[in-house]
Write a protein that holds these residues in place. Structure first.
Motif, PDB file in Angstrom:
ATOM      1  N   SER A   1     -14.401 -48.752 -57.816  1.00 51.44           N
ATOM      2  CA  SER A   1     -15.354 -49.861 -57.736  1.00 51.44           C
ATOM      3  C   SER A   1     -16.778 -49.486 -58.113  1.00 51.44           C
ATOM      4  O   SER A   1     -17.651 -50.343 -58.110  1.00 51.44           O
ATOM      5  N   ASN A   2     -17.062 -48.226 -58.433  1.00 46.99           N
ATOM      6  CA  ASN A   2     -18.428 -47.857 -58.787  1.00 46.99           C
ATOM      7  C   ASN A   2     -18.418 -46.883 -59.967  1.00 46.99           C
ATOM      8  O   ASN A   2     -17.427 -46.196 -60.233  1.00 46.99           O
TER       9      ASN A   2
ATOM     10  N   TYR B   1      -7.636 -50.305 -55.822  1.00 42.70           N
ATOM     11  CA  TYR B   1      -8.735 -50.734 -56.686  1.00 42.70           C
ATOM     12  C   TYR B   1     -10.097 -50.352 -56.125  1.00 42.70           C
ATOM     13  O   TYR B   1     -11.045 -50.137 -56.883  1.00 42.70           O
ATOM     14  N   ARG B   2     -10.206 -50.277 -54.800  1.00 43.45           N
ATOM     15  CA  ARG B   2     -11.507 -49.989 -54.189  1.00 43.45           C
ATOM     16  C   ARG B   2     -12.049 -48.619 -54.587  1.00 43.45           C
ATOM     17  O   ARG B   2     -13.258 -48.399 -54.538  1.00 43.45           O
TER      18      ARG B   2
ATOM     19  N   LYS C   1      -3.214 -54.800 -57.619  1.00 41.84           N
ATOM     20  CA  LYS C   1      -4.166 -55.631 -56.884  1.00 41.84           C
ATOM     21  C   LYS C   1      -3.556 -56.204 -55.602  1.00 41.84           C
ATOM     22  O   LYS C   1      -4.280 -56.611 -54.695  1.00 41.84           O
TER      23      LYS C   1
END
Length: 587
Positions: A336-337, A332-333, A323
């Motif tokens: 994200s979905n 982390y991005r 992070k």
């Protein structure tokens, strides 16, 4: 359907301050935009967004409509670079599969112990597992070509060390170097492909790159067996060098990627060195015990439990730490979905199924149909041919239909159905039925082979992340293969112990099978046993049980694959932007 996605700037990401104007911008600023330059600007549409070109056309009176109407012509350097990537993936896939068939002959010639034979097999995959994420993040910070050349160098040195080895220690060192180089090559080809193509056109090139990957996985065991039996196992190393030389020449002269304009010291400060260190420890401590558990050492042994516990502790620490860095190993991005997460789960499951099938199908033919090793590898062709074909056809269909979701569902459904039917096979089953089932499994696995990367790359918001997203698919497929093989090995040993025990007291010729860890190594001996037909038939049935159990497990994996695709979304693949390390053209 043919809408053009906005540029990075219009999405709000903005242009990085350190980046210089691209070739089109320079050309227009200098007042040189004229009719003769339209062909160059037409290709440069793939290095700039349509929004940028629209601004150029308004200021300079260029006819944007005619530029969009005619497809951009790729330069020679593009096609040479694609050939370079094809050679790279062929080499890595080939090497990953070639040693298994040759290791008995190598072990005999170099007087290897069981432990040394085990390390010769596993160290290559471990090197790949360690190198892939590190090379991915390093290439994102330092640029693609430096880690690419370093990976080629390590792979070449490893091949030479392997080929010249006069003992198992030297051979293992060569395999480690090959693995480290191969891991970098494997992940960088996916990243570079994302650099030099737009998401809109990329499915076609997924198919082109997928063909040598599939061919390498299939031809590796055959070539390894032929070299070891009829020439020399050392040629497994030597044969890599001319291909590496060609790939290096193509990369050096034709792979003209736009450099990152930061000073080297500034780029080095952005590297996630702590994250890389944590990842190396975590990967090593988890992968090794998973590789030897149930075969070299029991699951309950401290040699398995202790490193596995340490490894999972470092996995948790690594996940928490990621992070923090600006340029994390696993940003982390990218998770994200739901579509990205499900795409990576699909890659993991696909790797598990593919690696298990490539290893255990030939063993199944040897144990149940009493085929010789080379013959069993040839018997894999009915699976291999559709796999290669549909790994090319599937992404082409995606390119034509502009849809990927239901195609992936169909691929996973075919895999699930025919793996399920494979579970019903008996030792008396016709080889024709086996061939038909294999062919349809190949269709299913091939359909999902290349197309799995499409939803992952479509899910990222920033075009500069598409290369790393493609690299993650490669990484997760490999980890799926490592963990899948560990699961299959454990299942085989547990199931075989139960089935062989049910036969009662074993004759002297079969006493070694009382220890299930020797069951796989005993398979080549089955066809030469002088046993009554009834006893031999019962022994083959005892072998059939663990194979059937493995087929049931990977059938369940394929079923989860269907569910994971259904949970994902059908995202647009119409993006025509390229990332910051795209092809750089001179005008």
């Amino acid at each position: 359907m043919d809408n053009v996605s906005p540029s990075n700037e219009s999405r709000g990401y903005g242009k990085r301050p350190e980046e210089k104007p691209n070739a089109v911008e320079k050309h227009v600023e200098n007042g040189k935009a004229n009719d003769q330059s339209l062909s160059v600007i037409s290709y440069s549409m793939q290095s700039s967004s349509i929004v940028e070109l629209k601004e150029i056309s308004q200021n300079d009176g260029l006819n944007l409509e005619s530029m969009v109407a005619s497809p951009a012509k790729k330069p020679l350097s593009f096609y040479m670079s694609v050939i370079c990537l094809c050679i790279i993936v062929l080499l890595v896939a080939w090497e990953a599969a070639s040693l298994a068939a040759a290791i008995p002959i190598i072990a005999s010639e170099l007087h290897a112990t069981t432990l040394e034979s085990f390390w010769a097999n596993v160290c290559f995959m471990l090197g790949i597992a360690v190198a892939q994420p590190i090379c991915a993040t390093v290439s994102d910070v330092l640029g693609r070509k430096l880690p690419l050349y370093l990976s080629m160098f390590l792979y070449a040195i490893g091949s030479i060390v392997f080929a010249l080895a006069n003992n198992m220690t030297v051979l293992i060192i060569g395999r480690v170097l090959q693995g480290l180089g191969g891991g970098g090559l494997d992940v960088l080809q996916a990243i570079i492909l994302a650099d030099i193509t737009t998401l809109k056109e990329r499915p076609l090139f997924f198919g082109i790159i997928g063909m040598p990957i599939a061919i390498g996985h299939i031809m590796g065991p055959i070539a390894g067996a032929l070299f070891a039996e009829y020439v020399s196992w050392r040629w497994i190393g030597w044969v890599n060098l001319p291909f590496l030389g060609i790939a290096f020449g193509l990369a050096f002269f034709y792979l003209n990627l736009r450099p990152i304009e930061l000073h080297m010291s500034a780029r080095l400060r952005r590297l996630d060195l702590i994250g890389m260190s944590l990842f190396v420890v975590a990967t090593t401590c988890v992968s090794l015990p998973l590789s030897w558990a149930g075969s070299l050492y029991p699951w309950e042994s401290w040699r398995t439990i202790l490193p596995l516990t340490i490894g999972f502790a470092f996995v948790g620490l690594f996940a928490y730490y990621e992070k923090i860095p600006e340029e994390a190993v696993f940003p982390y991005r990218l998770f994200s979905n739901i579509t990205a997460v499900m795409a990576l789960l699909c890659a993991f499951l696909h790797g598990s199924i593919l690696y298990i099938v490539l290893l255990y199908f030939p063993l199944f033919f040897q144990a149940v149909y009493l085929q010789k090793p080379l013959q069993s590898t040839v018997s894999l062709i009915p699976f291999a041919a559709p796999l290669v074909g549909f790994s090319v056809i599937s992404p082409i269909i995606v390119k034509k239909t502009r849809r990927y979701r239901w195609q992936l569902v169909i691929g996973w459904a075919i895999t699930t159905l025919f793996l399920g039917l494979f579970c019903l096979l008996k030792r008396t089953s016709s080889l024709t039925i086996v061939i038909v089932f294999q062919a349809f499994i190949g269709v299913g696995v091939g359909t999902t082979f290349s197309a799995t990367a499409v939803p992952m790359q479509a899910s990222v918001e920033n075009v500069n992340d598409q290369g790393l997203a493609g690299g993650l698919v490669v990484i997760f497929r490999l980890f799926g293969g490592l963990i899948g093989l560990a699961i299959a090995s454990t299942i085989f040993n547990i199931s075989f112990t139960s089935s062989i025990t049910s036969l009662g007291p074993l004759p002297e010729a079969l006493k070694t099978l009382e220890d299930a860890s020797h069951a796989l190594g005993f398979i080549p001996t089955l066809r030469s046993l002088e046993l009554p037909d009834e006893t031999l038939g019962m022994l083959i049935d005892a072998y059939l049980v663990p194979f059937r159990t493995i087929w049931i497990v990977i059938t369940c994996f394929a079923g989860v694959g269907i569910l994971s695709v259904l949970l994902s979304k059908e995202l647009s693949i119409e993006t025509e932007d390229l990332g910051r390390q795209h092809f750089e053209l001179s005008l």
